[in-house]
Design a protein around this motif. Structure first.
Motif, PDB file in Angstrom:
ATOM      1  N   HIS A   1       0.838  -1.211   0.000  1.00  0.00           N
ATOM      2  CA  HIS A   1       0.000   0.000   0.000  1.00  0.00           C
ATOM      3  C   HIS A   1       0.863   1.248   0.000  1.00  0.00           C
ATOM      4  CE1 HIS A   1      -2.525  -3.072   1.980  1.00  0.00           C
ATOM      5  NE2 HIS A   1      -3.584  -2.362   1.592  1.00  0.00           N
ATOM      6  N   LEU A   2       0.275   2.320  -0.521  1.00  0.00           N
ATOM      7  CA  LEU A   2       0.801   3.661  -0.236  1.00  0.00           C
ATOM      8  C   LEU A   2      -0.335   4.358   0.511  1.00  0.00           C
ATOM      9  CD1 LEU A   2       2.676   4.752  -3.491  1.00  0.00           C
ATOM     10  CD2 LEU A   2       3.668   4.255  -1.252  1.00  0.00           C
ATOM     11  N   GLY A   3      -0.069   4.746   1.730  1.00  0.00           N
ATOM     12  CA  GLY A   3      -1.175   5.217   2.574  1.00  0.00           C
ATOM     13  C   GLY A   3      -2.191   4.090   2.673  1.00  0.00           C
ATOM     14  N   ASP A   4      -3.431   4.370   2.379  1.00  0.00           N
ATOM     15  CA  ASP A   4      -4.452   3.321   2.449  1.00  0.00           C
ATOM     16  C   ASP A   4      -4.739   2.700   1.087  1.00  0.00           C
ATOM     17  OD1 ASP A   4      -4.754   3.625   5.130  1.00  0.00           O
ATOM     18  OD2 ASP A   4      -6.330   5.147   4.948  1.00  0.00           O
ATOM     19  N   VAL A   5      -4.005   3.162   0.087  1.00  0.00           N
ATOM     20  CA  VAL A   5      -4.312   2.702  -1.270  1.00  0.00           C
ATOM     21  C   VAL A   5      -3.523   1.428  -1.593  1.00  0.00           C
ATOM     22  CG1 VAL A   5      -4.325   3.326  -3.713  1.00  0.00           C
ATOM     23  CG2 VAL A   5      -4.708   5.087  -1.974  1.00  0.00           C
ATOM     24  N   PRO A   6      -4.218   0.322  -1.867  1.00  0.00           N
ATOM     25  CA  PRO A   6      -3.489  -0.883  -2.268  1.00  0.00           C
ATOM     26  C   PRO A   6      -2.966  -0.705  -3.693  1.00  0.00           C
ATOM     27  CG  PRO A   6      -5.863  -1.260  -2.363  1.00  0.00           C
ATOM     28  CD  PRO A   6      -5.687   0.151  -1.866  1.00  0.00           C
ATOM     29  N   ILE A   7      -1.648  -0.835  -3.855  1.00  0.00           N
ATOM     30  CA  ILE A   7      -1.051  -0.591  -5.180  1.00  0.00           C
ATOM     31  C   ILE A   7      -0.796  -1.900  -5.917  1.00  0.00           C
ATOM     32  CG2 ILE A   7       0.887   0.462  -6.435  1.00  0.00           C
ATOM     33  CD1 ILE A   7      -0.811   2.552  -4.988  1.00  0.00           C
ATOM     34  N   PHE A   8      -0.112  -2.826  -5.260  1.00  0.00           N
ATOM     35  CA  PHE A   8       0.114  -4.115  -5.936  1.00  0.00           C
ATOM     36  C   PHE A   8       0.165  -5.242  -4.917  1.00  0.00           C
ATOM     37  CE2 PHE A   8       4.442  -2.524  -5.183  1.00  0.00           C
ATOM     38  CZ  PHE A   8       5.157  -3.645  -4.782  1.00  0.00           C
ATOM     39  N   SER A   9      -0.103  -6.433  -5.393  1.00  0.00           N
ATOM     40  CA  SER A   9      -0.101  -7.602  -4.518  1.00  0.00           C
ATOM     41  C   SER A   9       0.692  -8.725  -5.177  1.00  0.00           C
ATOM     42  CB  SER A   9      -1.531  -8.059  -4.234  1.00  0.00           C
ATOM     43  OG  SER A   9      -2.180  -8.371  -5.448  1.00  0.00           O
ATOM     44  N   PHE A  10       1.213  -9.621  -4.358  1.00  0.00           N
ATOM     45  CA  PHE A  10       2.028 -10.716  -4.894  1.00  0.00           C
ATOM     46  C   PHE A  10       2.125 -11.834  -3.858  1.00  0.00           C
ATOM     47  CE2 PHE A  10       5.872  -9.978  -2.342  1.00  0.00           C
ATOM     48  CZ  PHE A  10       5.649  -8.682  -1.890  1.00  0.00           C
ATOM     49  N   VAL A  11       2.394 -13.021  -4.352  1.00  0.00           N
ATOM     50  CA  VAL A  11       2.692 -14.156  -3.476  1.00  0.00           C
ATOM     51  C   VAL A  11       4.209 -14.292  -3.428  1.00  0.00           C
ATOM     52  CG1 VAL A  11       2.427 -16.630  -3.125  1.00  0.00           C
ATOM     53  CG2 VAL A  11       0.561 -15.306  -4.124  1.00  0.00           C
TER      54      VAL A  11
ATOM     55  N   PHE B   1      -0.911  -5.272 -10.224  1.00  0.00           N
ATOM     56  CA  PHE B   1      -1.155  -3.866  -9.880  1.00  0.00           C
ATOM     57  C   PHE B   1      -2.654  -3.597  -9.933  1.00  0.00           C
ATOM     58  CE2 PHE B   1       2.864  -1.349  -9.708  1.00  0.00           C
ATOM     59  CZ  PHE B   1       3.727  -2.436  -9.699  1.00  0.00           C
ATOM     60  N   ASN B   2      -3.108  -2.936  -8.885  1.00  0.00           N
ATOM     61  CA  ASN B   2      -4.527  -2.603  -8.752  1.00  0.00           C
ATOM     62  C   ASN B   2      -4.719  -1.170  -9.244  1.00  0.00           C
ATOM     63  OD1 ASN B   2      -7.083  -2.044  -7.928  1.00  0.00           O
ATOM     64  ND2 ASN B   2      -6.627  -2.171  -5.721  1.00  0.00           N
ATOM     65  N   LEU B   3      -5.342  -1.028 -10.387  1.00  0.00           N
ATOM     66  CA  LEU B   3      -5.448   0.300 -11.008  1.00  0.00           C
ATOM     67  C   LEU B   3      -6.694   1.060 -10.547  1.00  0.00           C
ATOM     68  CD1 LEU B   3      -4.541  -0.836 -14.652  1.00  0.00           C
ATOM     69  CD2 LEU B   3      -2.999   0.152 -12.945  1.00  0.00           C
ATOM     70  N   ALA B   4      -7.525   0.427  -9.725  1.00  0.00           N
ATOM     71  CA  ALA B   4      -8.860   0.973  -9.418  1.00  0.00           C
ATOM     72  C   ALA B   4      -8.811   2.424  -8.915  1.00  0.00           C
ATOM     73  CB  ALA B   4      -9.552   0.074  -8.396  1.00  0.00           C
ATOM     74  N   GLN B   5      -7.809   2.740  -8.123  1.00  0.00           N
ATOM     75  CA  GLN B   5      -7.818   4.084  -7.533  1.00  0.00           C
ATOM     76  C   GLN B   5      -6.871   5.045  -8.246  1.00  0.00           C
ATOM     77  OE1 GLN B   5      -8.166   4.201  -3.197  1.00  0.00           O
ATOM     78  NE2 GLN B   5      -8.427   1.982  -3.190  1.00  0.00           N
ATOM     79  N   ASN B   6      -6.458   4.675  -9.442  1.00  0.00           N
ATOM     80  CA  ASN B   6      -5.564   5.562 -10.193  1.00  0.00           C
ATOM     81  C   ASN B   6      -6.418   6.515 -11.048  1.00  0.00           C
ATOM     82  OD1 ASN B   6      -4.042   6.475 -12.573  1.00  0.00           O
ATOM     83  ND2 ASN B   6      -2.376   5.288 -11.650  1.00  0.00           N
TER      84      ASN B   6
ATOM     85  N   ASN C   1     -10.203  -7.570 -21.512  1.00  0.00           N
ATOM     86  CA  ASN C   1     -11.578  -8.043 -21.477  1.00  0.00           C
ATOM     87  C   ASN C   1     -11.738  -9.367 -22.232  1.00  0.00           C
ATOM     88  OD1 ASN C   1     -14.282  -7.863 -20.870  1.00  0.00           O
ATOM     89  ND2 ASN C   1     -14.759  -6.742 -22.760  1.00  0.00           N
ATOM     90  N   ALA C   2     -11.232  -9.401 -23.461  1.00  0.00           N
ATOM     91  CA  ALA C   2     -11.408 -10.593 -24.291  1.00  0.00           C
ATOM     92  C   ALA C   2     -10.650 -11.789 -23.718  1.00  0.00           C
ATOM     93  CB  ALA C   2     -10.952 -10.317 -25.721  1.00  0.00           C
ATOM     94  N   ARG C   3      -9.538 -11.525 -23.049  1.00  0.00           N
ATOM     95  CA  ARG C   3      -8.781 -12.625 -22.450  1.00  0.00           C
ATOM     96  C   ARG C   3      -9.477 -13.175 -21.208  1.00  0.00           C
ATOM     97  NH1 ARG C   3      -4.452 -11.388 -19.941  1.00  0.00           N
ATOM     98  NH2 ARG C   3      -4.592  -9.135 -20.082  1.00  0.00           N
ATOM     99  N   GLY C   4     -10.458 -12.421 -20.713  1.00  0.00           N
ATOM    100  CA  GLY C   4     -11.132 -12.837 -19.485  1.00  0.00           C
ATOM    101  C   GLY C   4     -10.291 -12.548 -18.251  1.00  0.00           C
ATOM    102  N   ALA C   5      -9.309 -11.616 -18.383  1.00  0.00           N
ATOM    103  CA  ALA C   5      -8.459 -11.273 -17.243  1.00  0.00           C
ATOM    104  C   ALA C   5      -9.247 -10.390 -16.266  1.00  0.00           C
ATOM    105  CB  ALA C   5      -7.213 -10.547 -17.728  1.00  0.00           C
ATOM    106  N   THR C   6      -8.779 -10.357 -15.020  1.00  0.00           N
ATOM    107  CA  THR C   6      -9.452  -9.542 -14.009  1.00  0.00           C
ATOM    108  C   THR C   6      -9.402  -8.076 -14.424  1.00  0.00           C
ATOM    109  OG1 THR C   6      -8.577 -11.118 -12.426  1.00  0.00           O
ATOM    110  CG2 THR C   6      -9.561  -9.095 -11.526  1.00  0.00           C
ATOM    111  N   PRO C   7     -10.550  -7.411 -14.504  1.00  0.00           N
ATOM    112  CA  PRO C   7     -10.519  -5.993 -14.867  1.00  0.00           C
ATOM    113  C   PRO C   7      -9.855  -5.153 -13.773  1.00  0.00           C
ATOM    114  CG  PRO C   7     -12.767  -6.716 -14.354  1.00  0.00           C
ATOM    115  CD  PRO C   7     -11.908  -7.926 -14.296  1.00  0.00           C
ATOM    116  N   LEU C   8      -9.447  -3.971 -14.143  1.00  0.00           N
ATOM    117  CA  LEU C   8      -8.836  -2.980 -13.223  1.00  0.00           C
ATOM    118  C   LEU C   8      -7.459  -3.414 -12.715  1.00  0.00           C
ATOM    119  CD1 LEU C   8     -11.939  -2.126 -10.918  1.00  0.00           C
ATOM    120  CD2 LEU C   8     -11.567  -1.560 -13.321  1.00  0.00           C
ATOM    121  N   THR C   9      -6.878  -4.423 -13.348  1.00  0.00           N
ATOM    122  CA  THR C   9      -5.549  -4.865 -12.900  1.00  0.00           C
ATOM    123  C   THR C   9      -4.606  -5.006 -14.090  1.00  0.00           C
ATOM    124  OG1 THR C   9      -5.989  -7.229 -13.178  1.00  0.00           O
ATOM    125  CG2 THR C   9      -6.575  -6.266 -11.038  1.00  0.00           C
ATOM    126  N   THR C  10      -3.333  -4.967 -13.777  1.00  0.00           N
ATOM    127  CA  THR C  10      -2.301  -5.310 -14.758  1.00  0.00           C
ATOM    128  C   THR C  10      -1.091  -5.844 -13.994  1.00  0.00           C
ATOM    129  OG1 THR C  10      -1.207  -4.588 -16.774  1.00  0.00           O
ATOM    130  CG2 THR C  10      -1.098  -3.072 -14.908  1.00  0.00           C
TER     131      THR C  10
END
Lengths: 502, 502
Positions: free
Chosen positions: A381-391, A403-408, A460-469
């Motif tokens: 996170h940066l502040g309360d904003v989740p930026i990226f996640s990983f295992v 990367f979670n683009l939702a709040q960009n 979208n066409a790949r069926g990937a999770t939206p709002l992420t990269t």
């Protein structure tokens, strides 16, 4: 070929000859066989072989100094054997080296069938190209992970072959999804041949970093029996396995060395260990364990497949470089199997240290914590904003970050711009370039999108999770200080892009 | 790639892009290009590359002792550079080695166009497989000599590709026959694509031993322009050229050494020397000049072709072995171009000596004389019976002998046996086995029959000269004494088979 001597009442491979494609079936055994048989006769004068005379080879002696297998021992002085290694080989590679690789395979993987074979090859890139040419027909589909190794794809795409990606989780490819994909094949991909090949990087997967769990391996293997699928285990990172990340752990020490047998027990097993039918083709490489410049590795597979792979070797590459074979043989002879296992254990420690450096660098610039401890996913996170996640990976060289683009805010604009077809990809490209301009290079996630045809390219066409990269972080090549500098630069770019306070 | 710097007002290659096949066209440039461009930026932190860390390569120093380029000089002590050679390469091969090969090509071949390129490859077997995969479509025809190299064919046969053999004489492939084959293509091979690729071993051809004359090269090149054919010059024996056989000459002395320029002037030129359009792909190999175990050579071709060959290299093989590259670079740097040319001249002398040993051995057991001096063909008789004939080669390692079966009583029986479909081949098989049982191994001529499909296999269907069959004698590997012993054994078998007096 170096056939296994470790039969011990194990079953022999089932007949998988129907998997060999039409091109590979059409290869004839080398006509030289008759000649070779006679060459062994005492006092034979052979005017048959078209070989250059070895007295005209200019190389006389070759000496290499090498590290000891484990710290504290003396360096090794290797006198390379040149006789036989400078001349044309037979396609199978040097018999002593093959025997060594066979013995090593038995010690490490204990294959579950008796008549497996070893055949040398000039690196896994070439090995994979030979396997596709052995098994696949034009316009086939190949089963692979949701994100897959681009060079493997780059070989098959021009053949008209497409990927059929199967979802993974933290334990690797999901067996239930694999079964469903195969069960529903005719509905989902009407008019196409059900896939017969599964391509897997099952330890420290490139790019996902995931190592497949033992249970998952058994389950995937069973699905492959049910649907008659050949598993190609491209496993260059097998020995770069290491313990789970523990934020509280000291990273400078690393794990302690243990004996060879304990080390081997600590490793997630190869698919070979469950392979009682001979349906696994293992691509073994020395690139990550000794040096890529050797261009040397070996297949482990059933004898029907290695025979056809040898036919391909004769007309496509011939033996791997004799110098590479001679050097590898001498090093491995000098170290011994236990020495080599010690060396490999040392590599795991080093790459584990680097993984920890990278995650620590994340922690310096982001607030990093578990999404939920059970999933093992860390979120930065940066502040309360989740930026990226990983295992955090337990093998290999890569961290694969979602990367979670939702709040960009810039992404928000792109999303609502009707002219933008794939806002996630546009944002990913923009971020990648901003990172690069700030002097930190990541690998774009798009490199690893399985090619499913021109109609399945967008998020979208790949069926990937939206709002992420995704971006891939490699921790193999930089110093701790460089990693910290790189991640600091990335955090700066993110703050600016997300319009967060500096 | 190492682009030529020797433009000198020469034309650039014409656009031959229409020759690139559909598969090769479908290859995408490596997506890493963007990344590589940024990597060069000062102070960049790259977390992109997935390379193993070079500090974990166990090899520290490598020292090779090598022959001096010419006798009487001191042996060379080569310290191999390991930095860069142990890591993954870019596919093109080491820049210094490529530059050396480029400079050498300019010195030796003086190509007739400006923008030719050099790309390293792991040996001509692999190079040829890449060229077929670049240019040919399934079910194409490839133009080749009447007898052609079996390993080259073994690659193309499983692709459904067939050979269109073109008759040769003592000067090599006939240009008029080539033109006729292409002109009459649609009549002779209705419904098939006119060949676009000519495969040539133009010096010391394997198996025929023939070296193509300069005039013939020009004429063949012109026909290839007229019919838009790409010439693939597979030329491993280029530097093993030597003077014509002279029965009266002393064989123990051999020719005298001359300066590099005079040596180069003495060589039949490569097709490159006439290639003002960029339609020659040259396959250069170090296998016959240094050692086959290096698995190293290079393409010389127009930049459009080398770019596509590089794309194939990236996904099929990657760079040749780094050790092979490092060793070859150091040796060639140590010797220098003139040193290497001296070495090559020495090889020619040695192989010439061996050719003479072989013909002298024939002369000991047969009465050998010219059929007619103008043709250059020697005939070996037993008594008055002509047994076999051959053109003494002026390059390479082989004597290609046409056996005359007409006066063999066993063959007479076979000819009149209606059940025998191909008496020449049955007799050839029988003779080969009798030779082998008498402990002399030859290579059967049938290995070199171009594959024209299952309906053109017999002597008759192939249109080969009736009452004859071929054997190939290799003079590269045996001592003079062994040759004499082998030919004595062969003569014994022939006397028995032909029922001649002992």
């Amino acid at each position: 070929m170096a056939q296994s001597q470790f039969t011990n009442g194990l079953p022999t491979a089932v007949d998988l000859g129907h998997h060999i494609n039409s091109k590979s079936r059409a290869r004839h055994p080398s006509p030289l066989k008759d000649i070779i048989q006679f060459m062994a006769v005492d006092d034979m004068v052979s005017l048959a072989g078209g070989l250059p005379h070895p007295s005209f080879f200019p190389f006389k002696t070759a000496t290499v100094t090498a590290s000891p297998p484990t710290a504290g021992e003396s360096p090794c002085l290797l006198e390379l054997p040149l006789d036989g290694f400078l001349q044309y080989g037979s396609g199978t590679g040097n018999a002593q080296l093959r025997a060594w690789c066979g013995e090593f395979t038995q010690r490490v993987h204990r294959p579950a069938y008796a008549d497996w074979n070893v055949l040398l090859h000039p690196g896994n890139t070439n090995a994979w190209s030979k396997v596709v040419s052995l098994l696949c027909e034009t316009d086939d589909y190949i089963l692979c992970e949701t994100y897959t190794y681009p060079s493997a794809q780059a070989f098959w795409i021009p053949l008209g072959i497409k990927a059929a990606p199967v979802a993974s989780d933290a334990e690797g490819m999901r067996a239930d999804t694999l079964a469903q994909t195969l069960r529903d094949w005719e509905d989902s991909y009407p008019g196409t041949r059900r896939p017969r090949v599964l391509y897997l990087v099952s330890v420290g997967s490139n790019p996902s970093g995931v190592t497949m769990s033992t249970k998952r391996r058994r389950d995937v293997y069973d699905v492959c029996i049910e649907y008659d699928v050949i598993i190609v285990e491209d496993d260059p990172y097998f020995f770069l396995q290491y313990p789970e990340y523990d934020a509280g752990d000291s990273v400078t020490e690393g794990p302690e060395f243990v004996g060879s047998d304990e080390f081997l027990r600590s490793l997630t097993p190869s698919m070979l260990q469950f392979d009682h039918q001979g349906r696994v083709i293992r691509l073994e490489s020395f690139s990550k364990t000794l040096a890529p410049g050797l261009r040397l590795g070996y297949f482990v597979a059933n004898p029907l497949f290695t025979e056809r792979l040898l036919r391909a070797t004769e007309v496509e590459t011939q033996d791997p470089s004799g110098l590479s074979q001679a050097l590898t043989l001498r090093l491995l002879q000098s170290w011994g199997i236990d020495g080599y296992l010690g060396w490999l254990q040392g590599l795991g420690v080093e790459y584990c240290r680097r993984r920890d450096w990278m995650i620590d660098a994340f922690s310096q610039h982001f607030r990093v914590g578990y999404a939920a401890k059970a999933t093992g996913t860390l979120v930065a996170h940066l502040g309360d904003v989740p930026i990226f996640s990983f295992v955090p990976p337990t093998g290999g060289m890569f961290i694969w970050a979602c990367f979670n683009l939702a709040q960009n805010p810039a992404f928000e604009e792109l999303r609502h711009d009707e002219k933008v077809v794939d806002p996630e990809q546009v944002m990913a490209d923009r971020l990648w370039r901003q990172f690069a301009e700030a002097k930190v290079l990541l690998t774009p996630g798009s490199y690893y999108h399985p090619w499913q045809g021109p109609d399945k390219v967008t998020t979208n066409a790949r069926g990937a999770t939206p709002l992420t990269t995704y971006f891939r972080f490699s921790f193999s090549m930089t110093t701790q200080e460089e990693m910290e500098r790189g991640i600091a630069r990335m955090a700066q770019v993110i703050r600016a892009s997300w319009k967060l306070e500096q």
